[in-house]
Design a protein around this motif. Structure first.
Motif, PDB file in Angstrom:
ATOM      1  N   SER A 212       0.855  -1.174   0.030  1.00 19.69           N
ATOM      2  CA  SER A 212      -0.074  -0.109  -0.086  1.00 19.69           C
ATOM      3  C   SER A 212       0.834   1.341   0.056  1.00 19.69           C
ATOM      4  O   SER A 212       0.433   2.243  -0.510  1.00 19.69           O
ATOM      5  CB  SER A 212      -0.784  -0.013   1.346  1.00 19.69           C
ATOM      6  OG  SER A 212      -0.167   0.048   2.281  1.00 19.69           O
ATOM      7  N   CYS A 213       2.171   1.304   0.627  1.00 19.15           N
ATOM      8  CA  CYS A 213       3.021   2.484   0.628  1.00 19.15           C
ATOM      9  C   CYS A 213       3.500   2.560  -0.774  1.00 19.15           C
ATOM     10  O   CYS A 213       3.595   3.857  -1.225  1.00 19.15           O
ATOM     11  CB  CYS A 213       4.153   2.085   1.432  1.00 19.15           C
ATOM     12  SG  CYS A 213       3.854   1.658   3.296  1.00 19.15           S
TER      13      CYS A 213
ATOM     14  N   PRO B 283      13.997   3.538   3.883  1.00 20.01           N
ATOM     15  CA  PRO B 283      14.072   2.264   4.864  1.00 20.01           C
ATOM     16  C   PRO B 283      12.851   1.340   4.592  1.00 20.01           C
ATOM     17  O   PRO B 283      12.995   0.063   4.829  1.00 20.01           O
ATOM     18  CB  PRO B 283      13.512   3.056   6.261  1.00 20.01           C
ATOM     19  CG  PRO B 283      12.951   4.185   6.096  1.00 20.01           C
ATOM     20  CD  PRO B 283      13.722   4.653   4.673  1.00 20.01           C
ATOM     21  N   LEU B 284      11.614   1.693   4.007  1.00 20.06           N
ATOM     22  CA  LEU B 284      10.898   0.821   3.328  1.00 20.06           C
ATOM     23  C   LEU B 284      11.393   0.168   2.293  1.00 20.06           C
ATOM     24  O   LEU B 284      11.264  -1.021   2.328  1.00 20.06           O
ATOM     25  CB  LEU B 284       9.679   1.760   2.775  1.00 20.06           C
ATOM     26  CG  LEU B 284       8.756   1.146   1.886  1.00 20.06           C
ATOM     27  CD1 LEU B 284       7.486   0.579   3.093  1.00 20.06           C
ATOM     28  CD2 LEU B 284       7.912   2.235   1.147  1.00 20.06           C
TER      29      LEU B 284
ATOM     30  N   ASP C 134      14.907  -2.733  -5.664  1.00 18.97           N
ATOM     31  CA  ASP C 134      14.453  -2.109  -4.715  1.00 18.97           C
ATOM     32  C   ASP C 134      15.646  -1.459  -3.656  1.00 18.97           C
ATOM     33  O   ASP C 134      15.719  -0.367  -3.318  1.00 18.97           O
ATOM     34  CB  ASP C 134      13.568  -2.667  -3.627  1.00 18.97           C
ATOM     35  CG  ASP C 134      12.162  -2.776  -3.991  1.00 18.97           C
ATOM     36  OD1 ASP C 134      11.877  -1.957  -5.083  1.00 18.97           O
ATOM     37  OD2 ASP C 134      11.346  -3.558  -3.628  1.00 18.97           O
ATOM     38  N   PHE C 135      16.673  -2.169  -3.584  1.00 20.33           N
ATOM     39  CA  PHE C 135      17.951  -1.785  -2.966  1.00 20.33           C
ATOM     40  C   PHE C 135      18.692  -0.684  -3.648  1.00 20.33           C
ATOM     41  O   PHE C 135      19.067   0.445  -3.023  1.00 20.33           O
ATOM     42  CB  PHE C 135      18.936  -2.843  -2.951  1.00 20.33           C
ATOM     43  CG  PHE C 135      20.103  -2.599  -2.059  1.00 20.33           C
ATOM     44  CD1 PHE C 135      20.267  -2.334  -0.711  1.00 20.33           C
ATOM     45  CD2 PHE C 135      21.355  -2.592  -2.669  1.00 20.33           C
ATOM     46  CE1 PHE C 135      21.169  -2.172   0.131  1.00 20.33           C
ATOM     47  CE2 PHE C 135      22.404  -1.971  -1.725  1.00 20.33           C
ATOM     48  CZ  PHE C 135      22.490  -1.815  -0.490  1.00 20.33           C
ATOM     49  N   GLU C 136      18.628  -0.508  -4.870  1.00 22.00           N
ATOM     50  CA  GLU C 136      19.417   0.471  -5.614  1.00 22.00           C
ATOM     51  C   GLU C 136      18.671   1.703  -5.315  1.00 22.00           C
ATOM     52  O   GLU C 136      19.251   2.656  -5.257  1.00 22.00           O
ATOM     53  CB  GLU C 136      19.810   0.128  -7.101  1.00 22.00           C
ATOM     54  CG  GLU C 136      20.474   1.074  -7.869  1.00 22.00           C
ATOM     55  CD  GLU C 136      20.979   0.569  -9.248  1.00 22.00           C
ATOM     56  OE1 GLU C 136      21.478   1.408  -9.949  1.00 22.00           O
ATOM     57  OE2 GLU C 136      20.764  -0.550  -9.637  1.00 22.00           O
ATOM     58  N   ASP C 137      17.308   1.693  -5.580  1.00 23.91           N
ATOM     59  CA  ASP C 137      16.528   2.966  -5.400  1.00 23.91           C
ATOM     60  C   ASP C 137      16.845   3.465  -3.908  1.00 23.91           C
ATOM     61  O   ASP C 137      16.875   4.490  -3.876  1.00 23.91           O
ATOM     62  CB  ASP C 137      15.020   2.604  -5.653  1.00 23.91           C
ATOM     63  CG  ASP C 137      14.796   2.281  -6.936  1.00 23.91           C
ATOM     64  OD1 ASP C 137      15.455   2.738  -7.744  1.00 23.91           O
ATOM     65  OD2 ASP C 137      13.631   1.919  -7.240  1.00 23.91           O
ATOM     66  N   ALA C 138      16.667   2.523  -3.082  1.00 25.89           N
ATOM     67  CA  ALA C 138      17.040   3.000  -1.671  1.00 25.89           C
ATOM     68  C   ALA C 138      18.401   3.672  -1.497  1.00 25.89           C
ATOM     69  O   ALA C 138      18.590   4.556  -0.712  1.00 25.89           O
ATOM     70  CB  ALA C 138      16.947   1.601  -0.705  1.00 25.89           C
TER      71      ALA C 138
ATOM     72  N   PRO D 114      17.821   5.262   7.928  1.00 26.93           N
ATOM     73  CA  PRO D 114      17.227   4.135   7.237  1.00 26.93           C
ATOM     74  C   PRO D 114      17.737   2.837   7.414  1.00 26.93           C
ATOM     75  O   PRO D 114      17.228   1.705   7.438  1.00 26.93           O
ATOM     76  CB  PRO D 114      17.222   4.702   5.777  1.00 26.93           C
ATOM     77  CG  PRO D 114      17.430   6.216   5.833  1.00 26.93           C
ATOM     78  CD  PRO D 114      18.151   6.328   7.157  1.00 26.93           C
ATOM     79  N   LEU D 115      18.954   2.942   7.769  1.00 30.47           N
ATOM     80  CA  LEU D 115      20.011   1.677   8.227  1.00 30.47           C
ATOM     81  C   LEU D 115      19.728   1.018   9.376  1.00 30.47           C
ATOM     82  O   LEU D 115      20.040  -0.016   9.638  1.00 30.47           O
ATOM     83  CB  LEU D 115      21.232   2.001   7.937  1.00 30.47           C
ATOM     84  CG  LEU D 115      21.863   2.735   6.566  1.00 30.47           C
ATOM     85  CD1 LEU D 115      23.337   3.290   6.725  1.00 30.47           C
ATOM     86  CD2 LEU D 115      21.647   1.913   5.545  1.00 30.47           C
TER      87      LEU D 115
END
Length: 497
Positions: free
Chosen positions: A334-335, A349-350, A370-374, A386-387
């Motif tokens: 949903s996020c 962090p999401l 997802d990791f590269e975007d974060a 976030p870590l």
């Protein structure tokens, strides 16, 4: 009610129908001006009695007023609602007044417009919508610049600082803080209600940098509360708890924040500070490896509209510790669907938690995406928060994979590695496997006995390929790759006892 200006409405709600006589309206306008004035630097009074009065008055009182009077009274009512725990009502009133184009009319002086836009900014920040908070803070500043009022300019800057920090735009927020503090020094203003949003912005900046000295300094300033508002000492306690968490003093931090989340004054604290305190409480439980308690703490709690406080992300962190990786994804879908409506600060962090879950589910492409975007968001923001509570081994593995794919990012990857080393290590929870289906339970016992897959297929009257598929599904749930590892994990958590 005890006040002739108020009459209870027919439904007995907390909002009361106003006496619309000229004398009563004038008293309400005087109360609004007191609340607005107390929000400017150099004014120590919190105007609590006027604030309490305005928080309970229905918007019908605004009908028939001249535009400037309506602008000022609505601004006072907005602030009163936001500060008394009704941020939704405050936002609703802001939107209604903007729709009527009252504040943008040429009849409204710039000073009154600045007061309205500042109230609108505070309402949206309190409700967890930092981008709207920033938008209205900029409107307030423009109007303040038109009047040449440094006090109105300071208020606008303080709100802009907390809005940008709340949205994770830390560099821009730090610049605004510097401008506001310069104005404060030039005028010799002491701490007041106007200072509070600025201190919130500084706490967010200090948290992002894991700067315990600044967190402690903010806590000291907030402890010297000049207004009598319970949100000040509560915010000071939250800042101290965050400092203790960064220092790795988890137990002390937990008992500190519980004096807010479990205290008798919690109902009098603004919604945003209640939410932040709850978030710190949840992070501390996660840092101690207590995901079940975390989920219990957050049960029934909804994130504010823009997810400036993202309880779904924290629930995902708990599911991650429990080994329920699919729930990590479902809790945060949903996020993701919020798209550009989601607060920028809570996206990294999401995404990190989703990346770890995808990795453990055997979905490397989704994990790397997802990791590269974060990663890029963390680098851009400079934040280390976030870590927090993300499994260290998974973080380092995903960083290594990113380096393999994008060697040109090595300097930035090294910077993130350095930040990871500064983050206090979380206690690993006792590994708990996700609930197994009846068929998976039977398969687990057969694997422990050493029964070959073909023999399992014969005993269950299914094909060999079906059993192979069931075994792969079980391995994914347990985040393992072989029969021996699966059995070892299940034995470690007492599954066969």
């Amino acid at each position: 009610m005890g006040d002739p200006a108020l009459r209870a409405d027919a439904h007995g709600s907390d909002i009361v129908s106003p006496d619309l006589s000229p004398g009563s309206t004038r008293r309400m306008l005087t109360a609004a001006i007191e609340v607005l004035t107390s929000s400017l630097p150099g004014h120590v009074s919190s105007a609590r009695s006027s604030q309490s009065l305005l928080a309970r008055v229905a918007p019908a009182i605004l009908s028939g007023l001249r535009r400037e009077e309506r602008c000022l009274l609505s601004a006072g009512m907005i602030l009163a609602r936001a500060r008394s725990g009704d941020s939704a009502g405050a936002v609703e009133l802001v939107e209604a007044e903007i729709a009527r184009a009252v504040v943008t009319h040429s009849d409204v002086p710039a000073a009154s417009a600045s007061a309205f836009w500042a109230a609108a900014s505070e309402a949206f920040v309190t409700a967890g919508w930092p981008r709207n908070g920033a938008r209205f803070a900029l409107e307030a500043k423009e109007a303040a610049d038109a009047t040449g009022s440094d006090s109105a300019r300071f208020r606008a800057l303080a709100l802009l600082a907390v809005s940008r920090a709340l949205n994770g735009e830390y560099t821009a927020a730090a610049e605004v803080v510097l401008s506001a503090r310069t104005l404060e020094r030039n005028h010799g203003w002491s701490s007041s209600t106007a200072t509070y949003p600025l201190l919130l912005g500084e706490i967010l900046l200090a948290s992002a940098n894991l700067d315990t000295a600044s967190l402690d300094s903010c806590a000291v300033q907030l402890s010297e509360d000049p207004t009598g508002d319970v949100s000040w000492p509560a915010t000071a306690t939250a800042a101290r708890a965050m400092s203790l968490m960064v220092q790795g003093q988890t137990s002390e931090a937990l008992t500190t924040i519980m004096t807010v989340t479990n205290g008798t004054d919690v109902s009098g604290i603004t919604e945003m500070i209640r939410g932040f305190s709850l978030g710190i409480h949840a992070d501390l439980l996660l840092a101690r490896g207590e995901p079940t308690r975390t989920l219990a703490l957050l049960a029934g709690r909804e994130s504010p509209g823009g997810h400036a406080l993202c309880f779904d992300m924290q629930r995902a962190a708990a599911h991650l510790q429990l080994g329920d990786y699919r729930s990590v994804i479902s809790a945060t879908d949903s996020c993701i669907r919020l798209g550009t409506e989601h607060c920028l600060r809570t996206i990294p962090p999401l995404l990190l938690r989703r990346a770890v879950a995808w990795h453990r589910l055997g979905r490397p492409e989704a994990a790397d995406r997802d990791f590269e975007d974060a990663f890029h968001l963390i680098v851009a923001s400079g934040s280390s928060t976030p870590l927090l509570t993300v499994p260290l081994d998974d973080l380092l593995l995903l960083l290594d994979r990113l380096l393999d794919r994008r060697p040109e990012l090595e300097p930035r990857i090294l910077d993130v590695r350095t930040r990871i080393q500064r983050v206090p290590a979380a206690t690993a929870p006792r590994r708990i496997p996700p609930l197994l289906t009846k068929r998976e339970t039977e398969l687990a016992h057969a694997l422990r006995r050493g029964t070959p897959l073909r023999a399992i297929a014969v005993s269950q009257h299914v094909s060999y390929n079906t059993v192979k598929s069931q075994a792969r599904s079980l391995y994914v749930k347990l985040a393992v790759t072989s029969r021996d590892e699966a059995v070892q994990v299940l034995e470690q958590v007492g599954f066969f006892d």
